[in-house]
Design an enzyme around this catalytic site. Structure first.
Site, mmCIF file in Angstrom:
data_model
loop_
_atom_site.group_PDB
_atom_site.id
_atom_site.type_symbol
_atom_site.label_atom_id
_atom_site.label_comp_id
_atom_site.label_asym_id
_atom_site.label_seq_id
_atom_site.Cartn_x
_atom_site.Cartn_y
_atom_site.Cartn_z
ATOM 1 N N GLU A 12 0.830 -1.207 0.000
ATOM 2 C CA GLU A 12 0.000 0.000 0.000
ATOM 3 C C GLU A 12 0.863 1.255 0.000
ATOM 4 O O GLU A 12 0.531 2.253 -0.655
ATOM 5 C CB GLU A 12 -0.932 -0.019 1.220
ATOM 6 C CG GLU A 12 -2.028 -1.075 1.089
ATOM 7 C CD GLU A 12 -2.950 -1.125 2.290
ATOM 8 O OE1 GLU A 12 -4.161 -0.903 2.122
ATOM 9 O OE2 GLU A 12 -2.463 -1.389 3.403
ATOM 10 N N GLU A 19 -4.327 -9.663 3.051
ATOM 11 C CA GLU A 19 -5.124 -9.450 4.261
ATOM 12 C C GLU A 19 -6.361 -10.338 4.356
ATOM 13 O O GLU A 19 -6.777 -10.731 5.444
ATOM 14 C CB GLU A 19 -5.543 -7.975 4.349
ATOM 15 C CG GLU A 19 -4.446 -7.023 4.794
ATOM 16 C CD GLU A 19 -3.604 -6.514 3.634
ATOM 17 O OE1 GLU A 19 -2.844 -5.561 3.827
ATOM 18 O OE2 GLU A 19 -3.698 -7.092 2.523
#
Length: 712
Positions: free
Chosen positions: A116, A137
Site C-alpha cells: 500500500e 489481508e
C-alpha cells in the site's frame, strides 16, 4: 524518528528510509505512524526538494500491519481506531498529491501495508529477485486498510483487481510489470537508485493516473453496461465461496464497488469503515491468532525438541507405491531428496513414479518448469522391488495398507537394510504407533508420519510419537516435514491419533443423522453453511465405507485383545446397510452420492429409504452437531495428552481435516464461543442426541474457572 529516516542527497532528492530500529522488518505500528506523520510535516515545511525516494534498509521492503496491535482492537475502540487509520491514509494521500515525484525502490517483500505504501508512490521499481508483492489481508479475515482496495481497483479495474483482493493473490515483479503496477525491474540496489533518480529528474511534476482529469478505470465503473450485467451475479458467486461465514471477501467486494462510485477521498473512508468493522470483529481475531501467530510458532519449531542440530534427509526409502507412497515420493524428490520407491513388484513401483511424471509434465506444459528440471527431479526417484536398494537411506516411510501384519513384515525387511541411525516412520492413519513399533528392533527411532491425500496438495503432516520414540527421532522427523515444505503438528500416540480420530466423529455424525431419518440434503447443506469445504457424506464417499469398515473391524479386534469392549456408534447400522447395497463410495461407482459420467455428482435417490418426515431437526442443531462433536472429541484429545498444544489442534483441524476456517481452529471455536456457553450447548446436545456430546469433566472445570485454551 525510530522507524523512518529523512535524508536529502546532493541531487536535492529526499530519501524516506524505512529502518525500524527494534526489529528485523519494517512494520506499520504506532511508531511508524508517528514517524511517517513527522516525515510528511518535514516535506511540507521544507519545500526545497525535487522528489522522494522511498526505500528500505531491511532485507524486505515493508512487512505490513502490526498484527499484535490489530488483534487487540475491540468494538469499544472502533471510533479511535477509525480516526487513526484515517489519519495515516491522509498522510499517504498527502505524499502522492504534493505534485512532485515519489518513487518506491522495492528491494524485498512488499506485502499488505508495504504494498500500500508502494501504491501511494508515482513510480515503482523492484529488484528482479527476492521480491513478492500483494495484499494477503483477506487470508487473515481483514481487508487492506491503507488504501489498497481503492488504489488497486482504480488501477486494475473491478474485475482485474478481484484475484489480488478477494483471494489475496501474491505476485512477482514480472507479473506486476505486466499489470502496469511495477514500472521497472532491475538487478541491483545501485541500479534501482539510479533509475529512481532518473525518473525524478525526468518527471519534475508527477500525479497519480487516477487523479488526472478524465481518467477512466479499466473495464469501466459499476454503472457501465458490461459491469452492470455482471455485478448482480458476483455476490452470489462470492457467497458460494465464503458460505456466508467469511465476511472479509464480501466487505472487500462492497468496498470495491462502492468505492468506484465516489471520489477518491470518500472511497478511502468507505474502505476504513469496512476495515474497522472487520478488525473489531471476532473472525479476524480467530484467523490472525491461528494463521499468523500459531502457524509462525510451528514454522519456528516450537514443537521440535531442543538440543539437536538440523540434519536434512538425503535419501528416503518409501515402502508402497500406491497413491500415498507416490505422493510422498513426489513431495520429497521435488525438494531435491533422493528417493527409493519400493513395492512388491517393479511394475507397481514404476506406476508410482509415473504419478510424479504426470504432475511434473503439467508444470512443464504450463511453462512453470523446464524439461531439464523435470528430468532432474524424476532422476531422483528410483523404482524398485528389491529391499537391498534401501541401503543408504537415512529415513524410511512405510505407506502400505492399514494391516498390522503387513506393516510388521515390511518394517523388518527394511530395517535389515538400513544403518543404525536411520529413522523409520509409518504413514498409518489410525493404528497406534506404539503397537506398530513392536515389530521394530529399535522402537526409539520409530515414529508416525501421517500424510494427507493428495500428498502433493495437502499442506499438513501429523507427527505421532510412540511410547518409546526419542526426542532426536522427533527432531529429525520435524526437520524432514519442513524440508519438504509441509506444516508439522506433533501429537502423542492414540487410536486414530488426533486428526483421524476427530475427523471420524464428523463423518459418523453426518451418517448417524441420516440413520435417524434426517434429510441427507439438510445434513450436507448444514455442513456447507457452517463453512466446511465438503459435507460428511461426500467426504465419506471419498474415503469409502469399505476402509471405514476395516478400521472399525481392526478397532474391535484391538480393543478385545486389550480387554475392552467396543460401543457401537449410531452410524454403524447405516454404514453396514450401504455396504450391503454395494454403495461403498466414489471409487466403487457410488455411495451416498451418484457420480454420472460427464456430470456433477448428486445425492443418491436411494437415501430416501432412511428419510422420515417427522424426524427433521432444526438447521442450527445439525450445524452444531457437526461443529460440536469435533470440538468435544478434540477436548478429550487434549485432556488425554494426545494433543499437547493449542496451536497444533487449531492448525491441524483446519489444514488436515477441513474444520471451518472462520473458527480459527477447533479449540479456538470453543474459546470464541466461550467455555461456559460451549459446555451448556454441548450438554443440551447430549440430552437430545447422545452421550457422545457430553463435555469432559475437565472442560466443565475450565469453564467454571473462567479459563480458555492457550499455549504457555
Amino acid at each position: 524518528m525510530s522507524s523512518v529516516q529523512f535524508e536529502k542527497d546532493s541531487d536535492n532528492i529526499v530519501h524516506m528510509i524505512l529502518d525500524r530500529k527494534d526489529g528485523s522488518a519494517n512494520v506499520m505500528d504506532a511508531a511508524f505512524q508517528a514517524d511517517f506523520f513527522e516525515f510528511i510535516q518535514k516535506l511540507e515545511a521544507e519545500d526545497n526538494w525535487d522528489g522522494v525516494i522511498v526505500r528500505s534498509k531491511k532485507k524486505t521492503f515493508f512487512a505490513g500491519g502490526d498484527l499484535t496491535a490489530l488483534i487487540q482492537v475491540q468494538p469499544s475502540d472502533a471510533q479511535q481506531f477509525f480516526d487513526e487509520v484515517e489519519a495515516l491514509k491522509k498522510a499517504m494521500r498527502k505524499l502522492e498529491t504534493m505534485g512532485k515525484p515519489v518513487v518506491a525502490c522495492i528491494n524485498g517483500a512488499a506485502l499488505g501495508g508495504g504494498w500500500e505504501i508502494a501504491l501511494s508512490c508515482h513510480h515503482r521499481i523492484a529488484l528482479s529477485k527476492g521480491v513478492m508483492l500483494g495484499l494477503p489481508e483477506v487470508t487473515l479475515g481483514l481487508l487492506p486498510g491503507g488504501g489498497g482496495v481503492i488504489r488497486m481497483t482504480r488501477l486494475l479495474g473491478l474485475q482485474g483487481a478481484m484475484p489480488y483482493l478477494l483471494e489475496g493473490k501474491q505476485f512477482k515483479p514480472e507479473k506486476g510489470k505486466e499489470l502496469g503496477l511495477i514500472h521497472d525491474i532491475v538487478d541491483t540496489p545501485e541500479e534501482m537508485l539510479e533509475k529512481a533518480k532518473a525518473f525524478i529528474k525526468a518527471n519534475p511534476e508527477s500525479v497519480q493516473p487516477y487523479d488526472v482529469k478524465g481518467y477512466k478505470v479499466p473495464g469501466g465503473k459499476p454503472s457501465s453496461p458490461a459491469l452492470a450485467q455482471m455485478l448482480p451475479i458476483a455476490p452470489a458467486m462470492l457467497r458460494n465461496q465464503t458460505k456466508g461465514v467469511l465476511p472479509a471477501p464480501e466487505a472487500i467486494m462492497c468496498t470495491m464497488v462502492e468505492g468506484l462510485q465516489v471520489d477518491f477521498d470518500t472511497a478511502t473512508r468507505i474502505e476504513t469503515r469496512y476495515f474497522t468493522t472487520l478488525t473489531t470483529g471476532q473472525i479476524s481475531k480467530n484467523m490472525i491468532g491461528t494463521f499468523w501467530f500459531q502457524l509462525n510458532e510451528i514454522k519456528a519449531g516450537r514443537g521440535r525438541p531442543d538440543g539437536f542440530e538440523q540434519k536434512p534427509v538425503k535419501k528416503v526409502g518409501i515402502l508402497g507405491a500406491g497413491m500415498m507412497g507416490a505422493g510422498i515420493a513426489y513431495s520429497s524428490a521435488i525438494k531435491g531428496i533422493e528417493v527409493v520407491l519400493k513395492d512388491v513388484s517393479l511394475d507397481n513401483a514404476e506406476k508410482g513414479k509415473a504419478y510424479s511424471e504426470t504432475l511434473l509434465n503439467k508444470k512443464v506444459s504450463r511453462g512453470r518448469m523446464s524439461e531439464e528440471k523435470r528430468d532432474g527431479i524424476l532422476s531422483l526417484i528410483k523404482p524398485s522391488a528389491n529391499a537391498e536398494d534401501l541401503q543408504g537411506c537415512d529415513l524410511i516411510i512405510e505407506a502400505v495398507f492399514e494391516e498390522r501384519g503387513l506393516k510388521a513384515t515390511v518394517t523388518k525387511e527394511a530395517e535389515a537394510q538400513i544403518a543404525g541411525d536411520a529413522v523409520f516412520a509409518s504413514n498409518t492413519s489410525t493404528l497406534p504407533i506404539t503397537g506398530l513399533a513392536e515389530a521394530s528392533v529399535r522402537p526409539e527411532q520409530f515414529i508416525g508420519l501421517h500424510f494427507f491425500s493428495p500428498v502433493d496438495k495437502m499442506p499438513l503432516v501429523e507427527i505421532i510419537c510412540g511410547e518409546k520414540t526419542n526426542d532426536e527421532t522427533l527432531a529429525r522427523a520435524y526437520d524432514y516435514v519442513q524440508q519438504i515444505a509441509k506444516t508439522p503438528i506433533v501429537v502423542n500416540d492414540s487410536r486414530g491419533f488426533f486428526t483421524s480420530r476427530v475427523f471420524g466423529t464428523f463423518t459418523q455424525e453426518g451418517i448417524a443423522m441420516v440413520g435417524e431419518g434426517v434429510s441427507a440434503v439438510s445434513v450436507e447443506n448444514a455442513a456447507f453453511l457452517s463453512g466446511y469445504p465438503v459435507g460428511p457424506l461426500a467426504v465419506m464417499d471419498e474415503v469409502t465405507l469399505t476402509l471405514s469398515a476395516k478400521v472399525r473391524k481392526q478397532t474391535i479386534v484391538d480393543m478385545e485383545a486389550a480387554g475392552e469392549s467396543y460401543t457401537a456408534h449410531p452410524a454403524d447400522a447405516v454404514a453396514d446397510s450401504m455396504l450391503e447395497q454395494d454403495r461403498a463410495g466414489k471409487s466403487t461407482g457410488g455411495g451416498f452420492y451418484d457420480y454420472p459420467e460427464g456430470g456433477k455428482k448428486k445425492l443418491w435417490s436411494g437415501l430416501d429409504q432412511y428419510y422420515k418426515a417427522d424426524s427433521q431437526i432444526p438447521l442450527q442443531d445439525i450445524k452444531d452437531r457437526l461443529l460440536y462433536i469435533e470440538a468435544v472429541e478434540t477436548a478429550r484429545c487434549y485432556e488425554e495428552k494426545v494433543l499437547t498444544s493449542v496451536r497444533d489442534a487449531n492448525i491441524g483441524s483446519i489444514m488436515g481435516i477441513g474444520y471451518p476456517v472462520w473458527t480459527g481452529g477447533v479449540l479456538q471455536f470453543i474459546n470464541q464461543t466461550g467455555l461456559k456457553t460451549f459446555v451448556t450447548r454441548a450438554q443440551e446436545l447430549a440430552e437430545k442426541y447422545g452421550d457422545r456430546f457430553t463435555p469432559p469433566a475437565y472442560l466443565v472445570d475450565m469453564a467454571e474457572k473462567g479459563e480458555t485454551f492457550k499455549d504457555s
